[in-house]
Structure formats: structure tokens, C-alpha cells
Design an enzyme around this catalytic site. Sequence first.
Site, short mmCIF file in Angstrom:
data_model
loop_
_atom_site.label_atom_id
_atom_site.label_comp_id
_atom_site.label_asym_id
_atom_site.label_seq_id
_atom_site.Cartn_x
_atom_site.Cartn_y
_atom_site.Cartn_z
N CYS A 2 54.33 34.82 32.93
CA CYS A 2 54.62 34.00 33.82
C CYS A 2 53.60 34.01 35.25
O CYS A 2 52.95 35.24 35.15
CB CYS A 2 55.88 33.78 34.02
SG CYS A 2 57.17 33.52 32.45
N LEU A 51 55.53 30.86 30.87
CA LEU A 51 55.02 31.21 29.44
C LEU A 51 56.38 31.48 28.61
O LEU A 51 56.87 32.54 29.00
CB LEU A 51 54.15 32.46 29.35
CG LEU A 51 53.46 32.45 28.01
CD1 LEU A 51 52.72 31.25 27.27
CD2 LEU A 51 52.67 34.17 27.86
N ASN A 75 58.23 37.06 36.62
CA ASN A 75 57.31 37.44 35.68
C ASN A 75 57.73 38.58 34.97
O ASN A 75 57.56 39.58 35.73
CB ASN A 75 56.01 37.10 36.38
CG ASN A 75 54.74 37.56 35.45
OD1 ASN A 75 53.57 37.86 35.93
ND2 ASN A 75 54.94 37.50 34.29
N GLY A 76 57.87 38.42 33.75
CA GLY A 76 58.15 39.60 33.05
C GLY A 76 59.29 39.83 31.84
O GLY A 76 59.66 38.57 31.68
N THR A 322 34.19 49.84 34.91
CA THR A 322 34.93 49.74 33.60
C THR A 322 35.68 48.63 33.36
O THR A 322 35.73 48.46 32.17
CB THR A 322 35.65 51.15 33.76
OG1 THR A 322 34.95 52.23 34.16
CG2 THR A 322 36.20 51.62 32.20
N ARG A 325 33.72 45.72 32.35
CA ARG A 325 33.00 45.94 30.83
C ARG A 325 34.05 45.63 29.85
O ARG A 325 33.89 44.86 28.56
CB ARG A 325 32.70 47.59 30.68
CG ARG A 325 31.27 47.51 31.57
CD ARG A 325 31.36 49.29 31.54
NE ARG A 325 30.00 49.63 32.13
CZ ARG A 325 29.29 50.84 32.02
NH1 ARG A 325 30.11 51.72 31.29
NH2 ARG A 325 28.12 51.18 32.67
#
Length: 556
Positions: A2, A51, A75-76, A322, A325
Site C-alpha cells: 500500500c 493494495l 503499509n505492510g 547497481t 541496473r
Amino acid sequence: MCGIACIFNIQEQTPELRQKALRMSQKIRHRGPDWSGIYCGGSAILAHERLSIVDPESGKQPLYSPDMKQVLAVNGEIYNHQEIRKHFAGKYQFQTGSDCEVILALYREKGIKFLEDLSGIFAFALYDKERDEFLIARDPIGVIPLYIGYDEKGMVYVASELKALEGMCDRYEPFLPGHYYWSKEGEMKRYYTRDWFDYDNVKDNKASVKDIHDSLEDAVKRQLMSDVPYGVLLSGGLDSSVISAVAEKFSENRVEEDSTTKAWWPRLHSFAVGLKGAPDLEKARKVADRIGTVHHEINYTIQEGIDAIRDVIYFIETYDVTTVRASTPMYLLARVIKSMGIKMVLSGEGADEIFGGYLYFHKAPNAKAFHEETIRKLSKLYLYDCLRANKSLSAWGVEGRVPFLDKEFLDVAMRTNPEAKMCPGNTMEKKIVREAFEDMLPEEIAWRQKEQFSDGVGYNWIDTLKKITSDQVSDEQMAHADERFPINPPRNKEEYYYRSIFAEHFPSDSAARSVPSIPSVACSTAEALAWDASFKNMNDPSGRAVSGIHEDAYKK
């Protein structure tokens, strides 16, 4: 996965301030495309983009206590919520089936001293209307992103991504993992501490393959908590293969403390991404065939990856080489996963930090240095792999879970004697993990050398990025890099290229400071560069930079 966006210490509620909070929340709607909610009252505004993974029907947020005196945006995922609910049987009237609602019950019973009771990944903001106080907190490792900001009027802002704060407050910064912010104290304070932070507390411990095996299986079972279809990310490396194999073992049943009800989705799906012929893809197919997942191989072209980079940097909010990529193929993969109706995936992040899996760990001089480097790596994960995995997936409304970073498993793994984790010379890295799960995997996978994700999707991906960015950035631009970018000046042309895109999206000094910028070899910390003379004056995140260890190391 979320998104939250909140404003606290409001002196006067106005329609304009509500609209500001809604604009902040709208910028992170990709994180929670299923529902939007907002609370405005007292000295606080809490907005939430949902979500739905657990309790899709009734768990919309913000959440409220039964008497409406406390408001919560989270959120979690709280993996032990069923256990906590049992504790409150007859003492608290839960309003929903949401796993996150237990935070309200715990707060009402213990005040702010309940954070260690939570097993999960989370970032939340809680407003107590009765006391006119607020509490903000983030999970121990920082699996879930969170930022905190301030303005000249004394208001405090908090949001899941920095894009919600950019231009909305005077300054902001990452909210530190394992910390909380209570309005009565007015500063971030650490709540997550462990004995294994100190080498002397683990140096004489045992090392048990069985304990590693059993505790990781328990972690995966906890994290299969879901009321929607889920899958696994399967790169073909050791870590994702282990998680996928364990998830397949337990995926037939929905895993809850009081239920073994059959899941209503029939098969576990696995996903791999890479250029055609990439090292990871062949290995991922072999694992999928062995463990029995419905496997999906997603190919992308170098041009498709390059075309996506501008969007990738916007969503992942970093210019770290990194991370960019590796995030690009993961971002492309997440879009396919979402298109297939899957909203949650398990992934293998964290194992290399816990067990010293990066190839530079072969150079560790002793167990103390090895252990202290794992602590440093874990403490920075929220700026790198956790950030990549979370934001690359959430860009398309997919949630990522990471069993290796499960709080209970971490205690077992980090209390393991560091001597047993070491990999001097040609000793295989992460040997104890390989021994724990070798019977579940093809032998060539169980004992496959570490390949960093950005390398494993195809060496041509990295090599082409280096060439293209070198062509795009002139020597003259590099010569004046510290003038254009005085905060964390780019060290090479690839970083300069990413930094230029980042600055277009996020021009503030706060944004620039939110990204780490240190020299590194094969994802090492700066401190570990002293381990080997060949690392001197090097700055290359690829595993191929570790000469004498990587099978395809760069030729001198």
C-alpha cells in the site's frame, strides 16, 4: 503493498490542506490501486492507497478503533496477527479482518511500547485523537519504504515514497528502519536492538544446519498469508530457488494458525526474467522443473530495458548504479506478473547480507570482520535491495515479501557462529544454506556460484549500459560533475547519466541526500575495500570485479 501519505501538527484544518494531502497520495497510487481513503480531523490528515492482499472485502484504510479515538494508516503485513487477535479475544472489538488492525489493539493496551510484538514488514502512522498525539514507525530492516519531512510551520509529513514529499515540504529524509517517532518526543528513536549486533555475543555460538532449515521454512509459511493469488520470483540463483522450493512445499494449503483450508488458486507460479540466453534463465527452468511450479520466462531486449530506465528511476527513486541496473528487469517483470492477476510474490533478498554471499566476502580476513560486515550490509539494505524489490514491484501494484529478512529467522541466522558462514579462498559462499536445502534443489543449483541479479539477467545488459552511458556523457561533463551535482558527485559516467535523470524527477537537495554514494566492489561497503589490495581505487558493483573468485571475472 500500500501507500500512505500523512500530515501532522496541523494548526488549522483547511480545504487547501486536504487537497494537498490528496495530491501527495495520488502520486503513490500505483502502490495501492484497489482503494483510496482519507481521514481529516484534529491536527492530522492520514491518506491511504490500498493494495488488498489480506481481507480484501473489509480491510480498507484508514482503520479506526471501535470508539473512533485512534486512526491508523499502514503499509505492510503483520504475519502474527492471528496470534495477537487471540490475545485480545473478549478485550478488543475488531472492526475488520485486516492483519494491520492489531496495531490499534496493541497501542490501546501498551501505548507506544508494542513494536517488538509485531512480526512483519510495515510502515505506519497512528493518530490518537483523544491525546492529540501521533506515532510513526518502520519495520526492523526497512523492507517497507518510508520518508519523513518537515516544514517551517512545524508540520510533520510522512509518506511511503519521496515523490509524495518532493515539493510539498521544506526538507525530508528516509525514515530509519527499526525506529519510531512519537510526537511527545519529537525525534526518531531506535526500538529494534539485538544481542547479535555485537560480535562478542555470537562468536562462541553453535552453527546448526537444521536450525537454519527449520526456521526458514517457518518464515516462508508465515509469509504465505494471503487471500489473493501469489507467486515466487525464481532467478535460478540459490536464494530465490530455496524460497521457491519451500513455498511450493507449503502452497497447496492456505497457511494459518487455525486453518488448513485449500487455497482457491490451484498452482504456484514462478517467474524469471532475462535477456535470451541469460545465465539465470536456464537455471531457473531447471529449478521449476524440479519443484513443480508453473514457470514463466520473461525475455526483454536491451533496447526495451534502456527505454524503461527513465520510468524506472522515477519509481525506484535512486541513482545508485547497481540498483538501477537490477531494478530495470525487475520492473519489466512486475508488469507481466500483474497482468496475470498475481498481486504478491516471495523473493530471495537478504540472504547475501546475512550469510556473506557476495563474492567479496571471500576476502574477509577473519570472523569478526565478516560478521561486522554483515551487520553493516543489513543496516543499509533499506537503501539498496529492499528499496529495489519493493519499489520495482509496487510500480505495478505487486507486493514483494522476503522470508530471509523475517524477524524470527534473522535472530536464528545472525546468532549462528560467523566462522560457519565464512568462505575463505575457493570455499563456496553460503555453504550452510546450501547444506540445509540441497536435497530440495538440483545439485548444480544448490552449489551454483553467486551471480548478482544485474549480472545474471545477462552480461550484455551491464556491458551495454556502460557503453551507452559512456557515449551519452562527455569528458567535459564529468570534469565538472561536482559543480552540477555538489551533493554526492557522480564517480563515473554511468552514475552521471542516472543522476541526471533523477535530478529531473527530483530536483531538491533532500532527494539528492536520500541516495547513498560510496565506492564499492561487488556490492561491498566502503569498509570492506580494505580487505584486498586489488580493490584499491576500484568502484565496480559487478561480481565479475572480484578477480580469482568469479568464474567469469574481468580479464586484467
